[in-house]
Design an enzyme around this catalytic site. Structure first.
Site, mmCIF file in Angstrom:
data_model
loop_
_atom_site.group_PDB
_atom_site.id
_atom_site.type_symbol
_atom_site.label_atom_id
_atom_site.label_comp_id
_atom_site.label_asym_id
_atom_site.label_seq_id
_atom_site.Cartn_x
_atom_site.Cartn_y
_atom_site.Cartn_z
ATOM 1 C CE LYS A 10 1.756 1.807 2.810
ATOM 2 N NZ LYS A 10 2.692 1.296 3.856
ATOM 3 N NE ARG A 13 0.208 -4.425 1.696
ATOM 4 C CZ ARG A 13 -0.200 -3.411 2.454
ATOM 5 N NH1 ARG A 13 -1.100 -2.575 2.025
ATOM 6 N NH2 ARG A 13 0.331 -3.244 3.660
ATOM 7 N NE ARG A 21 0.669 1.622 12.443
ATOM 8 C CZ ARG A 21 0.782 1.227 11.175
ATOM 9 N NH1 ARG A 21 0.813 2.116 10.196
ATOM 10 N NH2 ARG A 21 0.894 -0.034 10.892
ATOM 11 N NE ARG A 55 -2.667 -1.669 11.420
ATOM 12 C CZ ARG A 55 -2.084 -1.451 10.255
ATOM 13 N NH1 ARG A 55 -2.073 -0.222 9.753
ATOM 14 N NH2 ARG A 55 -1.510 -2.420 9.597
ATOM 15 N NE ARG A 60 1.828 -5.223 9.001
ATOM 16 C CZ ARG A 60 1.811 -4.348 10.007
ATOM 17 N NH1 ARG A 60 1.933 -4.773 11.254
ATOM 18 N NH2 ARG A 60 1.682 -3.071 9.768
HETATM 19 P P1 ADP Z 1 1.978 3.341 6.867
HETATM 20 O O1 ADP Z 1 0.601 3.847 6.511
HETATM 21 O O2 ADP Z 1 2.939 3.440 5.724
HETATM 22 O O3 ADP Z 1 1.960 1.965 7.466
HETATM 23 P P2 ADP Z 1 1.873 5.360 8.989
HETATM 24 O O4 ADP Z 1 1.566 6.620 8.244
HETATM 25 O O5 ADP Z 1 0.784 4.732 9.761
HETATM 26 O O6 ADP Z 1 2.569 4.296 7.981
HETATM 27 O O7 ADP Z 1 3.112 5.654 9.959
HETATM 28 C C1 ADP Z 1 3.584 4.673 10.857
HETATM 29 C C2 ADP Z 1 3.924 5.325 12.190
HETATM 30 O O8 ADP Z 1 5.074 6.171 12.038
HETATM 31 C C3 ADP Z 1 2.822 6.219 12.738
HETATM 32 O O9 ADP Z 1 2.808 6.098 14.146
HETATM 33 C C4 ADP Z 1 3.236 7.633 12.294
HETATM 34 O O10 ADP Z 1 2.786 8.621 13.217
HETATM 35 C C5 ADP Z 1 4.763 7.539 12.306
HETATM 36 N N1 ADP Z 1 5.386 8.323 11.221
HETATM 37 C C6 ADP Z 1 4.895 8.557 9.983
HETATM 38 N N2 ADP Z 1 5.749 9.311 9.247
HETATM 39 C C7 ADP Z 1 6.830 9.529 10.042
HETATM 40 C C8 ADP Z 1 8.063 10.251 9.861
HETATM 41 N N3 ADP Z 1 8.359 10.870 8.702
HETATM 42 N N4 ADP Z 1 8.946 10.264 10.894
HETATM 43 C C9 ADP Z 1 8.642 9.624 12.059
HETATM 44 N N5 ADP Z 1 7.508 8.938 12.299
HETATM 45 C C10 ADP Z 1 6.600 8.898 11.314
HETATM 46 P P1 ADP Z 2 0.480 -0.772 6.747
HETATM 47 O O1 ADP Z 2 -0.139 0.604 6.914
HETATM 48 O O2 ADP Z 2 1.163 -1.225 7.971
HETATM 49 O O3 ADP Z 2 1.280 -0.878 5.495
HETATM 50 P P2 ADP Z 2 -2.121 -1.647 5.845
HETATM 51 O O4 ADP Z 2 -3.075 -0.991 6.763
HETATM 52 O O5 ADP Z 2 -1.941 -1.055 4.503
HETATM 53 O O6 ADP Z 2 -0.718 -1.796 6.597
HETATM 54 O O7 ADP Z 2 -2.504 -3.174 5.662
HETATM 55 C C1 ADP Z 2 -2.752 -4.009 6.775
HETATM 56 C C2 ADP Z 2 -2.979 -5.442 6.293
HETATM 57 O O8 ADP Z 2 -4.136 -5.463 5.424
HETATM 58 C C3 ADP Z 2 -1.866 -6.038 5.445
HETATM 59 O O9 ADP Z 2 -0.852 -6.630 6.254
HETATM 60 C C4 ADP Z 2 -2.632 -7.082 4.628
HETATM 61 O O10 ADP Z 2 -2.955 -8.219 5.410
HETATM 62 C C5 ADP Z 2 -3.944 -6.349 4.335
HETATM 63 N N1 ADP Z 2 -3.884 -5.553 3.094
HETATM 64 C C6 ADP Z 2 -3.991 -4.197 2.975
HETATM 65 N N2 ADP Z 2 -3.923 -3.811 1.702
HETATM 66 C C7 ADP Z 2 -3.774 -4.946 0.966
HETATM 67 C C8 ADP Z 2 -3.623 -5.208 -0.435
HETATM 68 N N3 ADP Z 2 -3.610 -4.205 -1.332
HETATM 69 N N4 ADP Z 2 -3.481 -6.500 -0.813
HETATM 70 C C9 ADP Z 2 -3.497 -7.506 0.079
HETATM 71 N N5 ADP Z 2 -3.608 -7.331 1.402
HETATM 72 C C10 ADP Z 2 -3.754 -6.059 1.859
#
Ligand code: ADP
Ligand code: ADP
Ligand code: ZN
Length: 217
Positions: A13, A87, A126, A160, A171
């Site tokens: 995302k 969420r 990551r 992180r 999660r």
């Molecule tokens: P999210 O915001 O949904 O938690 P991220 O965008 O941070 O996910 O992506 C999680 C990890 O996977 C990061 O290290 C990113 O560089 C990698 N990543 C994102 N998209 C892809 C993809 N299409 N294929 C492989 N790795 C990816």
């Molecule tokens: P990821 O990219 O791995 O999906 P996020 O950065 O979006 O993770 O979120 C990290 C943490 O922040 C979540 O595990 C949760 O604890 C909190 N969080 C983020 N967005 C929300 C939301 N919309 N509602 C509740 N908790 C949230």
């Protein structure tokens, strides 16, 4: 155009949101980033949030809805990308009400489909540039060999606190229990589109671009 990127932790995302910001002048609203800023502030609220996040639980709806409400009031340029929000069903209802109040529409919800094995691999690989927030991945997008961020030249990269196997398990559990019902919720509203999140980063970006170019304005 206002869109939601929906998917489990590690679905990509944030990666795709950053591309949309660069290419379409959209505004990324990541509640995860906002909460990480809050925890850096050292306030009592920040300390409570940190504990919840490190366990892998969701913070309360009230807190995140408040954060989003604050941001929606400002300039909206090419539209909003909701990244990691909503969420829960309560957050989705609240977002609908906030957008209605502002006379705004939600154009589409893009579900990024990936499987759990890929998520574990991605999340444990990551890292992020400490200076500009550019995302990296030990496997898919390694930090350049000279050790400098390709966007800003920064040399410090952070991982992180919640990107460990144990917190990720929690999660994912939270995602399946509380967030995945949003897939049906938005499908019923006729807003849901899906992309294959397992494809390469640029292929996923192309699929999203095709959806946005097709969506009614
Ligand atoms: P999210 O915001 O949904 O938690 P991220 O965008 O941070 O996910 O992506 C999680 C990890 O996977 C990061 O290290 C990113 O560089 C990698 N990543 C994102 N998209 C892809 C993809 N299409 N294929 C492989 N790795 C990816
Ligand atoms: P990821 O990219 O791995 O999906 P996020 O950065 O979006 O993770 O979120 C990290 C943490 O922040 C979540 O595990 C949760 O604890 C909190 N969080 C983020 N967005 C929300 C939301 N919309 N509602 C509740 N908790 C949230
Ligand atoms: Zn950088």
């Amino acid at each position: 155009m206002n869109i939601i990127l929906l998917g489990p932790p590690g679905a990509g995302k944030g990666t795709q949101a950053r591309k949309l910001v660069a290419e379409r002048d959209m505004i990324q609203l990541s509640t995860g980033d906002m909460l990480r800023d809050a925890r850096k502030s050292g306030t009592e609220m920040g300390r409570r949030v940190a504990e919840v996040m490190d366990r892998g639980d969701l913070v309360t709806d009230e807190i995140v809805i408040g954060l989003i409400e604050e941001r929606l009031k400002g300039d909206q340029r090419g539209g909003f990308i909701f990244d990691g929000f909503p969420r829960t069903l309560a957050q989705a209802d609240a977002l609908g009400e906030l957008l209605d109040r502002l006379g705004q529409t939600l154009h589409c919800v893009i579900e990024m489909q990936v499987d759990d094995d890929a998520l574990v691999e991605r999340i444990t690989a990551r890292s992020t540039c400490a200076q500009c927030g550019e995302g990296y991945n030990d496997i898919a997008k390694p930090i350049p060999a000279d050790g400098k961020c390709e966007k800003c030249g920064g040399t410090e990269f952070i991982r992180r606190a919640d990107d460990n196997a144990e917190s990720l398990k929690q999660r994912l559990m939270e995602y399946y229990k509380k967030t995945s019902p949003l897939i049906g919720y938005y499908y019923a509203k006729g807003k849901l589109c899906s992309v294959d999140g397992l494809a390469d980063i640029d292929e996923v970006a192309a699929s999203i671009a095709a959806l946005l170019d097709r969506a009614p304005a």
